[in-house]
Design an enzyme around this catalytic site. Structure first.
Site, PDB file in Angstrom:
ATOM      1  N   ASP A 148      13.531  -2.972  -5.519  1.00  0.00           N
ATOM      2  CA  ASP A 148      13.932  -3.914  -4.463  1.00  0.00           C
ATOM      3  C   ASP A 148      14.689  -5.057  -5.141  1.00  0.00           C
ATOM      4  O   ASP A 148      14.171  -6.171  -5.304  1.00  0.00           O
ATOM      5  CB  ASP A 148      12.694  -4.428  -3.720  1.00  0.00           C
ATOM      6  CG  ASP A 148      12.006  -3.306  -2.967  1.00  0.00           C
ATOM      7  OD1 ASP A 148      12.642  -2.713  -2.088  1.00  0.00           O
ATOM      8  OD2 ASP A 148      10.857  -2.992  -3.302  1.00  0.00           O
TER       9      ASP A 148
ATOM     10  N   GLY B 220       0.816  -1.208   0.000  1.00  0.00           N
ATOM     11  CA  GLY B 220       0.000   0.000   0.000  1.00  0.00           C
ATOM     12  C   GLY B 220       0.849   1.257   0.000  1.00  0.00           C
ATOM     13  O   GLY B 220       2.032   1.224  -0.334  1.00  0.00           O
TER      14      GLY B 220
ATOM     15  N   GLY C 103       5.245   4.519  -8.978  1.00  0.00           N
ATOM     16  CA  GLY C 103       5.984   3.271  -9.229  1.00  0.00           C
ATOM     17  C   GLY C 103       5.046   2.074  -9.176  1.00  0.00           C
ATOM     18  O   GLY C 103       5.053   1.214 -10.067  1.00  0.00           O
ATOM     19  N   HIS C 104       4.222   1.994  -8.139  1.00  0.00           N
ATOM     20  CA  HIS C 104       3.277   0.882  -8.032  1.00  0.00           C
ATOM     21  C   HIS C 104       2.287   0.895  -9.210  1.00  0.00           C
ATOM     22  O   HIS C 104       1.955  -0.155  -9.760  1.00  0.00           O
ATOM     23  CB  HIS C 104       2.444   1.004  -6.753  1.00  0.00           C
ATOM     24  CG  HIS C 104       3.206   0.856  -5.474  1.00  0.00           C
ATOM     25  ND1 HIS C 104       3.408   1.901  -4.610  1.00  0.00           N
ATOM     26  CD2 HIS C 104       3.813  -0.225  -4.913  1.00  0.00           C
ATOM     27  CE1 HIS C 104       4.089   1.473  -3.552  1.00  0.00           C
ATOM     28  NE2 HIS C 104       4.364   0.186  -3.715  1.00  0.00           N
TER      29      HIS C 104
ATOM     30  N   GLN D 115      15.138  -8.411  -3.242  1.00  0.00           N
ATOM     31  CA  GLN D 115      13.844  -9.103  -3.132  1.00  0.00           C
ATOM     32  C   GLN D 115      13.458  -9.728  -4.470  1.00  0.00           C
ATOM     33  O   GLN D 115      13.007 -10.878  -4.535  1.00  0.00           O
ATOM     34  CB  GLN D 115      12.752  -8.126  -2.677  1.00  0.00           C
ATOM     35  CG  GLN D 115      11.341  -8.716  -2.740  1.00  0.00           C
ATOM     36  CD  GLN D 115      10.296  -7.774  -2.189  1.00  0.00           C
ATOM     37  OE1 GLN D 115      10.072  -7.735  -0.996  1.00  0.00           O
ATOM     38  NE2 GLN D 115       9.651  -6.996  -3.059  1.00  0.00           N
TER      39      GLN D 115
ATOM     40  N   SER E 235       9.486   5.498  -3.463  1.00  0.00           N
ATOM     41  CA  SER E 235       9.340   4.546  -2.366  1.00  0.00           C
ATOM     42  C   SER E 235       8.248   5.062  -1.449  1.00  0.00           C
ATOM     43  O   SER E 235       8.125   6.285  -1.253  1.00  0.00           O
ATOM     44  CB  SER E 235      10.655   4.436  -1.589  1.00  0.00           C
ATOM     45  OG  SER E 235      10.432   3.857  -0.316  1.00  0.00           O
TER      46      SER E 235
ATOM     47  N   GLN F 166       7.868  -9.331   7.817  1.00  0.00           N
ATOM     48  CA  GLN F 166       9.088  -8.819   7.189  1.00  0.00           C
ATOM     49  C   GLN F 166       9.646  -7.580   7.885  1.00  0.00           C
ATOM     50  O   GLN F 166      10.587  -6.969   7.382  1.00  0.00           O
ATOM     51  CB  GLN F 166       8.868  -8.570   5.706  1.00  0.00           C
ATOM     52  CG  GLN F 166       7.920  -7.446   5.339  1.00  0.00           C
ATOM     53  CD  GLN F 166       7.600  -7.466   3.851  1.00  0.00           C
ATOM     54  OE1 GLN F 166       6.794  -8.264   3.391  1.00  0.00           O
ATOM     55  NE2 GLN F 166       8.230  -6.595   3.084  1.00  0.00           N
TER      56      GLN F 166
ATOM     57  N   LEU G 286       0.468   3.681  -2.088  1.00  0.00           N
ATOM     58  CA  LEU G 286       0.865   3.545  -3.495  1.00  0.00           C
ATOM     59  C   LEU G 286       1.335   4.866  -4.095  1.00  0.00           C
ATOM     60  O   LEU G 286       0.821   5.936  -3.784  1.00  0.00           O
ATOM     61  CB  LEU G 286      -0.319   2.999  -4.296  1.00  0.00           C
ATOM     62  CG  LEU G 286      -0.886   1.656  -3.808  1.00  0.00           C
ATOM     63  CD1 LEU G 286      -2.009   1.198  -4.733  1.00  0.00           C
ATOM     64  CD2 LEU G 286       0.193   0.584  -3.701  1.00  0.00           C
TER      65      LEU G 286
END
Ligand code: PAF
Length: 287
Positions: free
Chosen positions: A157, A35, A40-41, A160, A192, A67, A37
């Site tokens: 990321d 979330g 980028g998202h 990841q 971010s 995490q 957002l």
């Protein structure tokens, strides 16, 4: 007015919505997020729409406690679901899966989890022990719940993304991983959700990360030593940046490259700017 995506907070509910789309012959794409957002998202949704205009696009919004380490920002991580849903309506997402922690972890956690292995204990994993086990466990659960044909993960990321691709390969998960390029703010700061923690002065300081990566890339032909020296010179000039690491890893193994290495690499950087930990990276060819 674009249609508002259906918002579902139960596993049974999202499975039913996906089954409905499958019954209509539609493919399914998953965009996993926590979330808060930003553009980028939203670029993830746009990318899967480009790949399959008829896809049923599910965006998960779940701040995954597994995490976050003790003393990290789990409690204060921004939760902006109404705003997120409005943004997702604008880019044409079909469903938002926003489960509670109790829905995802009814016993308060998971006894059996995904282990991110040796790479999961380096760089971000060294700074945030258990982070990647927690992230991969959530990703594995989301993939099992939604059972998408494709799922997007951002290059922002990088570690990841590498670990998710490894998990999909090592565990034979039937999903296509779609890599999404980093989206940057006008000055170069990688987008971010945590950028909203930064003051104006900290934002200026944070630009040193992308500048260091650009300096590194400009020395790519000269080899690893020149790359590291160029990046470190930029970072050393910015007192507001407390560097966690700057390293150049082999894009295939995510291991630091030896002297004389030639081939595709990822330069990765992590730094604390004020109270905020930021990461960024750049992909190029060394040598
Ligand atoms: O990158 C993120 O936002 C999270 O790590 C993810 C992939 C949604 C898992 O919780």
């Amino acid at each position: 007015m674009p249609a508002r995506p259906v918002v579902v907070d139960t596993i049974a509910g999202i499975r039913a919505a996906v089954a409905g789309a499958r019954a209509e012959g539609r493919g399914v794409a998953l965009v996993p997020t926590m979330g808060a957002l930003h553009a980028g998202h939203l670029s993830h949704v746009e990318r899967v729409r480009d790949l399959d205009p008829a896809a049923f696009v599910v965006v998960s919004v779940f701040v995954n406690p597994l995490q976050f380490g003790a003393g990290e920002d789990f409690e204060r991580y921004p939760r902006t679901l109404d705003d997120d849903v409005a943004k997702l309506a604008a880019v044409g997402a079909d469903a938002v899966f926003a489960p509670s922690v109790a829905e995802m972890y009814p016993d308060g956690g998971a006894v059996v989890t995904v282990h991110a292995g040796a790479v999961g204990a380096t760089f971000e994993g060294a700074a945030r022990p258990g982070h990647f086990d927690g992230a991969l466990t959530a990703v594995a659960k989301l993939l099992h719940i939604v059972a998408p044909d494709s799922a997007t993960f951002g290059r922002k990321d990088a570690q990841q993304l590498w670990l998710v691709e490894r998990m999909v390969r090592d565990l034979d998960l039937p999903v296509r991983v779609v890599e999404i390029p980093i989206v940057r703010e006008p000055g170069g700061l990688a987008m971010s959700s945590r950028n909203r923690y930064l003051s104006a002065a900290e934002r200026d300081s944070a630009l040193a990360l992308s500048r260091a990566l650009a300096a590194a890339e400009s020395e790519a032909d000269a080899g690893i030593d020149a790359v590291l020296i160029a990046a470190q010179a930029v970072l050393a000039e910015e007192p507001g940046v407390e560097v966690g690491y700057f390293a150049v890893v082999d894009a295939t193994t995510f291991a630091p490259v030896p002297d004389g290495f030639r081939g595709p690499v990822i330069a990765i950087v992590a730094a604390r700017v004020g109270a905020t930990r930021l990461i960024d990276n750049a992909r190029f060819r060394l040598g």
